[in-house]
Scaffold this motif. Sequence first.
Motif, PDB file in Angstrom:
ATOM      1  N   ALA A  90      39.196  52.038  43.411  1.00 22.79           N
ATOM      2  CA  ALA A  90      38.100  51.105  43.681  1.00 22.79           C
ATOM      3  C   ALA A  90      38.145  49.926  42.714  1.00 22.79           C
ATOM      4  N   MET A  91      38.425  50.201  41.444  1.00 24.81           N
ATOM      5  CA  MET A  91      38.502  49.135  40.450  1.00 24.81           C
ATOM      6  C   MET A  91      39.669  48.188  40.751  1.00 24.81           C
ATOM      7  N   GLU A  92      40.823  48.750  41.127  1.00 26.73           N
ATOM      8  CA  GLU A  92      41.971  47.907  41.469  1.00 26.73           C
ATOM      9  C   GLU A  92      41.633  46.982  42.635  1.00 26.73           C
ATOM     10  N   SER A  93      41.010  47.546  43.677  1.00 26.13           N
ATOM     11  CA  SER A  93      40.635  46.737  44.839  1.00 26.13           C
ATOM     12  C   SER A  93      39.669  45.636  44.443  1.00 26.13           C
ATOM     13  N   LEU A  94      38.697  45.983  43.605  1.00 30.44           N
ATOM     14  CA  LEU A  94      37.702  44.999  43.178  1.00 30.44           C
ATOM     15  C   LEU A  94      38.337  43.889  42.356  1.00 30.44           C
ATOM     16  N   VAL A  95      39.190  44.247  41.418  1.00 35.37           N
ATOM     17  CA  VAL A  95      39.821  43.228  40.563  1.00 35.37           C
ATOM     18  C   VAL A  95      40.699  42.302  41.403  1.00 35.37           C
ATOM     19  N   MET A  96      41.455  42.867  42.342  1.00 36.28           N
ATOM     20  CA  MET A  96      42.302  42.035  43.197  1.00 36.28           C
ATOM     21  C   MET A  96      41.464  41.100  44.066  1.00 36.28           C
ATOM     22  N   ALA A  97      40.371  41.608  44.648  1.00 32.55           N
ATOM     23  CA  ALA A  97      39.512  40.774  45.487  1.00 32.55           C
ATOM     24  C   ALA A  97      38.802  39.703  44.659  1.00 32.55           C
ATOM     25  N   ALA A  98      38.357  40.063  43.466  1.00 35.93           N
ATOM     26  CA  ALA A  98      37.681  39.091  42.596  1.00 35.93           C
ATOM     27  C   ALA A  98      38.646  37.988  42.174  1.00 35.93           C
ATOM     28  N   THR A  99      39.886  38.368  41.899  1.00 29.82           N
ATOM     29  CA  THR A  99      40.905  37.381  41.521  1.00 29.82           C
ATOM     30  C   THR A  99      41.198  36.449  42.689  1.00 29.82           C
ATOM     31  N   ALA A 100      41.306  37.001  43.887  1.00 21.73           N
ATOM     32  CA  ALA A 100      41.641  36.202  45.072  1.00 21.73           C
ATOM     33  C   ALA A 100      40.513  35.267  45.484  1.00 21.73           C
ATOM     34  N   THR A 101      39.264  35.712  45.331  1.00 23.12           N
ATOM     35  CA  THR A 101      38.133  34.916  45.814  1.00 23.12           C
ATOM     36  C   THR A 101      37.433  34.114  44.726  1.00 23.12           C
ATOM     37  N   GLY A 102      37.611  34.506  43.472  1.00 26.98           N
ATOM     38  CA  GLY A 102      36.882  33.860  42.389  1.00 26.98           C
ATOM     39  C   GLY A 102      35.422  34.290  42.343  1.00 26.98           C
ATOM     40  N   LYS A 103      35.101  35.379  43.055  1.00 25.47           N
ATOM     41  CA  LYS A 103      33.727  35.889  43.103  1.00 25.47           C
ATOM     42  C   LYS A 103      33.695  37.313  42.578  1.00 25.47           C
ATOM     43  N   GLY A 104      32.504  37.786  42.238  1.00 28.50           N
ATOM     44  CA  GLY A 104      32.345  39.132  41.705  1.00 28.50           C
ATOM     45  C   GLY A 104      32.017  40.156  42.771  1.00 28.50           C
ATOM     46  N   GLY A 105      32.131  41.408  42.398  1.00 28.73           N
ATOM     47  CA  GLY A 105      31.802  42.515  43.279  1.00 28.73           C
ATOM     48  C   GLY A 105      31.283  43.680  42.461  1.00 28.73           C
ATOM     49  N   ILE A 106      31.112  44.824  43.090  1.00 27.55           N
ATOM     50  CA  ILE A 106      30.501  45.977  42.419  1.00 27.55           C
ATOM     51  C   ILE A 106      31.216  47.261  42.832  1.00 27.55           C
TER      52      ILE A 106
END
Length: 131
Positions: free
Chosen positions: A37-53
């Motif tokens: 879950a953390m890997e997915s979140l970090v990759m998505a945050a890097t790609a979008t420039g937005k945060g997640g949970i």
Amino acid sequence: MAKTYRDQVEIDATKEGVVKFLSEHRNGGLLLDIAEAMESLVMAATATGKGGIVTIAIGVKPLDSDGAMNVADDVKTKLPKLPTPASIMFATPNGKLMRGDHRQAELEIEHLPERDANVTRLPPVSAPRSL
């Protein structure tokens, strides 16, 4: 009030118990789910420039009076998303959507002939130097 050595030892023991639980629950499956879950979140945050949970829920329910517990977990991820691009469509009288405006006539498009292969291109001209 300052923490005493005994307070610190109790806190450290509690931390060790939680870490041990996380590594033993579902034979380490919970930690694997958290890591993914953390890997997915970090990759998505890097790609979008937005945060997640990433949310980790652990439920504990007594099974009997002998101290046995049923422990369940749930790892949820709220990934950031890029905005979905919009499009412009036109409504028809019967409630359908069309890409083109049904009230306008279609334009006939003529294709231009292909370029002559013998055309010579001139080199670009550089700007004059200023004095």
